[in-house]
Scaffold this motif. Structure first.
Motif, PDB file in Angstrom:
ATOM      1  N   GLN A  58       2.040  -7.547   2.279  1.00 45.71           N
ATOM      2  CA  GLN A  58       1.158  -6.501   1.752  1.00 45.71           C
ATOM      3  C   GLN A  58       1.450  -5.157   2.410  1.00 45.71           C
ATOM      4  O   GLN A  58       1.560  -4.128   1.732  1.00 45.71           O
ATOM      5  CB  GLN A  58      -0.308  -6.858   2.028  1.00 45.71           C
ATOM      6  N   THR A  62       2.840  -1.860   0.552  1.00 41.63           N
ATOM      7  CA  THR A  62       2.013  -0.656   0.417  1.00 41.63           C
ATOM      8  C   THR A  62       2.604   0.508   1.211  1.00 41.63           C
ATOM      9  O   THR A  62       2.622   1.634   0.742  1.00 41.63           O
ATOM     10  CB  THR A  62       0.552  -0.896   0.866  1.00 41.63           C
ATOM     11  N   TYR A  65       5.566   1.825  -0.684  1.00 43.58           N
ATOM     12  CA  TYR A  65       5.155   2.509  -1.908  1.00 43.58           C
ATOM     13  C   TYR A  65       4.584   3.886  -1.594  1.00 43.58           C
ATOM     14  O   TYR A  65       4.897   4.868  -2.237  1.00 43.58           O
ATOM     15  CB  TYR A  65       4.125   1.666  -2.664  1.00 43.58           C
ATOM     16  N   ARG A  66       3.748   3.921  -0.565  1.00 45.22           N
ATOM     17  CA  ARG A  66       3.105   5.188  -0.194  1.00 45.22           C
ATOM     18  C   ARG A  66       4.137   6.217   0.273  1.00 45.22           C
ATOM     19  O   ARG A  66       4.030   7.390  -0.034  1.00 45.22           O
ATOM     20  CB  ARG A  66       2.070   4.957   0.900  1.00 45.22           C
TER      21      ARG A  66
ATOM     22  N   LEU B  23      -0.622  -3.611  -4.204  1.00 45.89           N
ATOM     23  CA  LEU B  23      -0.335  -2.289  -4.760  1.00 45.89           C
ATOM     24  C   LEU B  23      -1.378  -1.909  -5.807  1.00 45.89           C
ATOM     25  O   LEU B  23      -2.049  -2.771  -6.356  1.00 45.89           O
ATOM     26  CB  LEU B  23       1.066  -2.297  -5.394  1.00 45.89           C
TER      27      LEU B  23
END
Lengths: 135, 147
Positions: A58, A62, A65-66, B23
């Motif tokens: 996770q 994340t 992606y951020r 996400l």
């Protein structure tokens, strides 16, 4: 009763044999035991490692992606991950298995450009021959 | 055990589900990114195991336990996982206790069942302080079951 409490804490549904972790413990155990110095692992350590792996997945997703480039396109790409491995100290242990792809693709592009230049030169000589080799 | 290299992979479907849940809605994950995260997860397991094993060795123990894994997380700079992991551990212990009691209760009569439930409650509250002691007790039982 205490079983129900555990469900709430972990946010999973009932079905008798509910699970705290969704990754298969048997597989996690195989991976852990593939390390030669490990002799035995108790069940709690196994469950925690599986849970930690989930948290890790996770977090890696994340975080990448951020900090990644595909936010406008709503996509998580390989290079986002490779960047994370390179830039974040915590994820540095991943650099070997997440090598920066940009270098390779740039390299390929360079190769292509070189080839194109060569092709153009060759085209002047014998056009039809080279087209077949290309396709 | 791990005879083929695929045995060291984690199931893609599960990994994908975990990523999707983490996400925001509607984010796509490229195929390459999925397999990369999956590989990263396997490496994470190995790294964590090796760190945890160092702690076990320092403590002159042959069996990895929960404290070793938690210490490993700190060592690996994943301190942020420690609190959620402790919560998961507590939930797991409660679950195990629940299972054990459920099977014991089958043999007992209903009066005794309510007694043990009250006991259970107070024990749960003590959990935080007694964590380490509990760990050692439980570990001894589990070692035999596991190996």
């Amino acid at each position: 009763m205490s079983g129900k409490m555990a469900d709430v804490v972990v946010g999973k549904d009932k079905c008798g044999e509910q699970r705290l972790v969704s990754l298969p413990l048997s597989r996690i155990r195989v991976i852990m035991k593939s390390s030669p110095e490990v002799s035995s692992i108790n069940q709690e350590a196994l469950v925690l490692t599986a849970k930690a792996t989930e948290l890790f997945v996770q977090y890696l997703a994340t975080y990448s992606y951020r900090h990644g480039s595909g936010k406008e396109k709503k996509v998580l790409t390989y290079s986002d991950l490779a960047n994370t491995a390179e830039e974040s100290e915590t994820f540095q242990f991943l650099t070997d298995i997440l090598p920066k792809k940009i270098l390779a693709s740039k390299y390929l592009k360079m190769l292509k450009e070189e080839k194109r230049e060569e092709d153009e030169e060759n085209d002047n000589d014998n056009e039809s021959d080279h087209d077949e080799a290309e396709s | 055990m791990a005879e083929r290299p695929e045995d060291l992979n984690l199931p893609n479907a599960v990994i994908t589900r975990i990523i999707k849940e983490a996400l925001p809605d509607g984010v796509n994950i490229s195929k390459e990114a999925r397999s990369a995260i999956s590989r990263a997860a396997s490496v994470f397991v190995l790294y964590a195991t090796s760190c945890a094993n160092n702690f076990a060795m320092k403590g002159k123990r042959k069996t990895l336990n929960a404290t070793d894994v938690l210490s490993a997380m700190e060592e690996m700079e994943f301190q942020r996982f420690v609190t959620p992991l402790k919560e998961a551990l507590e939930a797991y212990r409660r679950e195990q206790k629940g299972k054990k009691e459920a099977s014991e209760q089958k043999k007992k009569d209903k009066d005794k069942k309510t007694d043990s439930e009250e006991q259970d409650k107070s024990r749960d509250e003590d959990n935080d302080e007694d964590e380490e002691r509990l760990e050692e007790e439980e570990q001894n039982e589990e070692e035999e079951v596991d190996n």
